[in-house]
Design an enzyme around this catalytic site. Structure first.
Site, mmCIF file in Angstrom:
data_model
loop_
_atom_site.group_PDB
_atom_site.id
_atom_site.type_symbol
_atom_site.label_atom_id
_atom_site.label_comp_id
_atom_site.label_asym_id
_atom_site.label_seq_id
_atom_site.Cartn_x
_atom_site.Cartn_y
_atom_site.Cartn_z
ATOM 1 C CE LYS A 154 -46.820 15.487 32.499
ATOM 2 N NZ LYS A 154 -47.175 14.639 33.641
ATOM 3 C CG ASP A 209 -50.141 11.868 33.700
ATOM 4 O OD1 ASP A 209 -49.563 10.812 33.401
ATOM 5 O OD2 ASP A 209 -49.586 12.978 33.688
HETATM 6 P P1 NAP Z 1 -44.963 19.259 38.739
HETATM 7 O O1 NAP Z 1 -46.085 19.544 37.819
HETATM 8 O O2 NAP Z 1 -43.677 19.982 38.593
HETATM 9 O O3 NAP Z 1 -45.505 19.482 40.255
HETATM 10 C C1 NAP Z 1 -44.668 19.206 41.334
HETATM 11 C C2 NAP Z 1 -45.472 19.265 42.620
HETATM 12 O O4 NAP Z 1 -44.651 18.808 43.702
HETATM 13 C C3 NAP Z 1 -45.937 20.657 42.994
HETATM 14 O O5 NAP Z 1 -47.124 20.541 43.727
HETATM 15 C C4 NAP Z 1 -44.791 21.139 43.885
HETATM 16 O O6 NAP Z 1 -45.170 22.116 44.831
HETATM 17 C C5 NAP Z 1 -44.454 19.874 44.638
HETATM 18 N N1 NAP Z 1 -43.059 19.849 45.075
HETATM 19 C C6 NAP Z 1 -41.952 19.850 44.289
HETATM 20 N N2 NAP Z 1 -40.844 19.794 45.043
HETATM 21 C C7 NAP Z 1 -41.258 19.790 46.336
HETATM 22 C C8 NAP Z 1 -40.587 19.765 47.581
HETATM 23 N N3 NAP Z 1 -39.232 19.738 47.661
HETATM 24 N N4 NAP Z 1 -41.326 19.764 48.712
HETATM 25 C C9 NAP Z 1 -42.677 19.795 48.655
HETATM 26 N N5 NAP Z 1 -43.379 19.821 47.503
HETATM 27 C C10 NAP Z 1 -42.671 19.822 46.350
HETATM 28 O O7 NAP Z 1 -44.602 17.696 38.714
HETATM 29 P P2 NAP Z 1 -45.589 16.456 38.437
HETATM 30 O O8 NAP Z 1 -45.671 16.183 36.984
HETATM 31 O O9 NAP Z 1 -46.837 16.679 39.184
HETATM 32 O O10 NAP Z 1 -44.717 15.275 39.072
HETATM 33 C C11 NAP Z 1 -44.649 15.088 40.483
HETATM 34 C C12 NAP Z 1 -44.114 13.682 40.737
HETATM 35 O O11 NAP Z 1 -45.010 12.730 40.192
HETATM 36 C C13 NAP Z 1 -42.752 13.399 40.083
HETATM 37 O O12 NAP Z 1 -41.994 12.609 40.954
HETATM 38 C C14 NAP Z 1 -43.114 12.609 38.837
HETATM 39 O O13 NAP Z 1 -42.096 11.714 38.447
HETATM 40 C C15 NAP Z 1 -44.328 11.826 39.354
HETATM 41 N N6 NAP Z 1 -45.254 11.421 38.299
HETATM 42 C C16 NAP Z 1 -45.600 10.122 38.245
HETATM 43 C C17 NAP Z 1 -46.499 9.701 37.291
HETATM 44 C C18 NAP Z 1 -46.866 8.245 37.231
HETATM 45 O O14 NAP Z 1 -47.438 7.846 36.215
HETATM 46 N N7 NAP Z 1 -46.592 7.470 38.250
HETATM 47 C C19 NAP Z 1 -47.069 10.624 36.375
HETATM 48 C C20 NAP Z 1 -46.697 11.970 36.492
HETATM 49 C C21 NAP Z 1 -45.784 12.362 37.446
HETATM 50 P P3 NAP Z 1 -45.053 23.689 44.511
HETATM 51 O O15 NAP Z 1 -46.339 24.043 43.806
HETATM 52 O O16 NAP Z 1 -44.917 24.294 45.849
HETATM 53 O O17 NAP Z 1 -43.839 23.862 43.648
#
Ligand code: NAP
Length: 269
Positions: free
Chosen positions: A64, A97
């Site tokens: 992204k 998003d």
């Molecule tokens: P990302 O950019 O990889 O960021 C992940 C985030 O979650 C970071 O802040 C990370 O913290 C934290 N994290 C990951 N594993 C963790 C754990 N075991 N314990 C605590 N914190 C943890 O991912 P993203 O795109 O933001 O996606 C995050 C979630 O949102 C996913 O489940 C994705 O499917 C969902 N999502 C949903 C939508 C929707 O439209 N509903 C859109 C986008 C994403 P660190 O910085 O410490 O690694």
């Protein structure tokens, strides 16, 4: 019309089901394909899709941010430093998003919100909330990453970092709690990512995780009487905005939501 998604890995994506249902319902001939691309091939893959005549691509983890390097970001994509949608004709990168979060939260009002997570979803939701005038407390497992996002967003409104260990201090002080981490998602720890005491004050709870629909956070928040905003709503609205960018047509939300739910329930994704 050829559309697609690039990222790595992609096995859980419901975007193909959603977009192909939208194409079909509008009688547009086309398909939505997924491509797992290696980091070194990202630029080649995007330019290749453009030369093959693809109209647009969604971009997901881990690209992204990287996609901003060779496309022209809209203001919003530049502010949150992430794009999930590329118009390949114009080579413009968008962040839908933020729009998805705005639509999911359109009936939520209040002064303060807690957002857990500083990745793509956390940044998009926090920015959407700042645009709505919320005072945002952002928390993240890796403090440095959270603090950097706060620095980015502070230019646009009230945003401050709060360490995970201090969350209890927000008891009774936030109208909305958002999980923007994968905690609770299929394949990740099935835990409630905030102290349970915060939920007892009945804030609105928004879990961006959509697979499963009923996460541990949602289940617990429901039990104690919180209003719930589901991740599926953000998902569908971000997808609908991408579709509109590529085709110029607003797709039927109900069709996209139904197909996304079916895809999740079928457990093929
Ligand atoms: P990302 O950019 O990889 O960021 C992940 C985030 O979650 C970071 O802040 C990370 O913290 C934290 N994290 C990951 N594993 C963790 C754990 N075991 N314990 C605590 N914190 C943890 O991912 P993203 O795109 O933001 O996606 C995050 C979630 O949102 C996913 O489940 C994705 O499917 C969902 N999502 C949903 C939508 C929707 O439209 N509903 C859109 C986008 C994403 P660190 O910085 O410490 O690694």
């Amino acid at each position: 019309m050829y559309l697609g998604l690039i990222g790595y890995p992609l096995e859980h994506s419901v975007s193909p089901a959603m977009h192909e249902a939208a194409l079909k319902s509008l009688d547009i001939q086309g398909c939505y394909l997924t491509f797992e691309v290696k980091p070194k091939d990202l630029k080649l893959a995007i330019l290749g899709a453009k030369s093959l005549g693809f109209k647009g691509l969604n971009v997901t983890i881990p690209y992204k941010e990287a996609v901003l390097d060779f496309t022209k970001p809209t203001n919003e994509a530049a502010i949150v430093r992430a794009s999930n949608t590329v118009d390949l004709e114009k080579m413009i990168s968008y962040n839908t998003d933020v729009y998805g979060a705005e639509m999911a939260l359109r009936n939520v009002f209040g002064e303060s919100a807690l957002v857990i997570g500083a990745g793509g979803a956390g940044k998009a939701v926090s920015f959407a909330l700042i645009k709505k005038g919320f005072n945002v407390f952002l928390s993240n497992r890796t403090a440095k990453r959270g603090e950097n996002v706060v620095k980015l967003l502070q230019k646009y409104g009230n945003c401050s970092f709060i360490p995970l260990d201090d969350l209890i201090k927000l008891r009774g002080k936030v109208d909305l709690i958002v999980n923007a981490t994968p905690l609770g998602m299929k394949g990740f720890p099935r835990v409630v990512p905030v102290p349970l005491e915060l939920l007892e004050e009945q804030p609105v709870v928004f879990d961006v995780v959509y697979n499963p629909i009923e996460t541990p956070l949602v289940a617990h928040a429901k039990r104690v009487g919180c209003k719930i905003i589901y991740g599926i709503d953000m998902l569908v609205y971000q997808g609908a905005k991408s579709f509109e960018i590529w085709t110029g047509i607003s797709p039927p939300i109900s069709v996209m939501k139904k197909s996304a739910l079916l895809a999740i329930e079928s457990r093929k994704y």
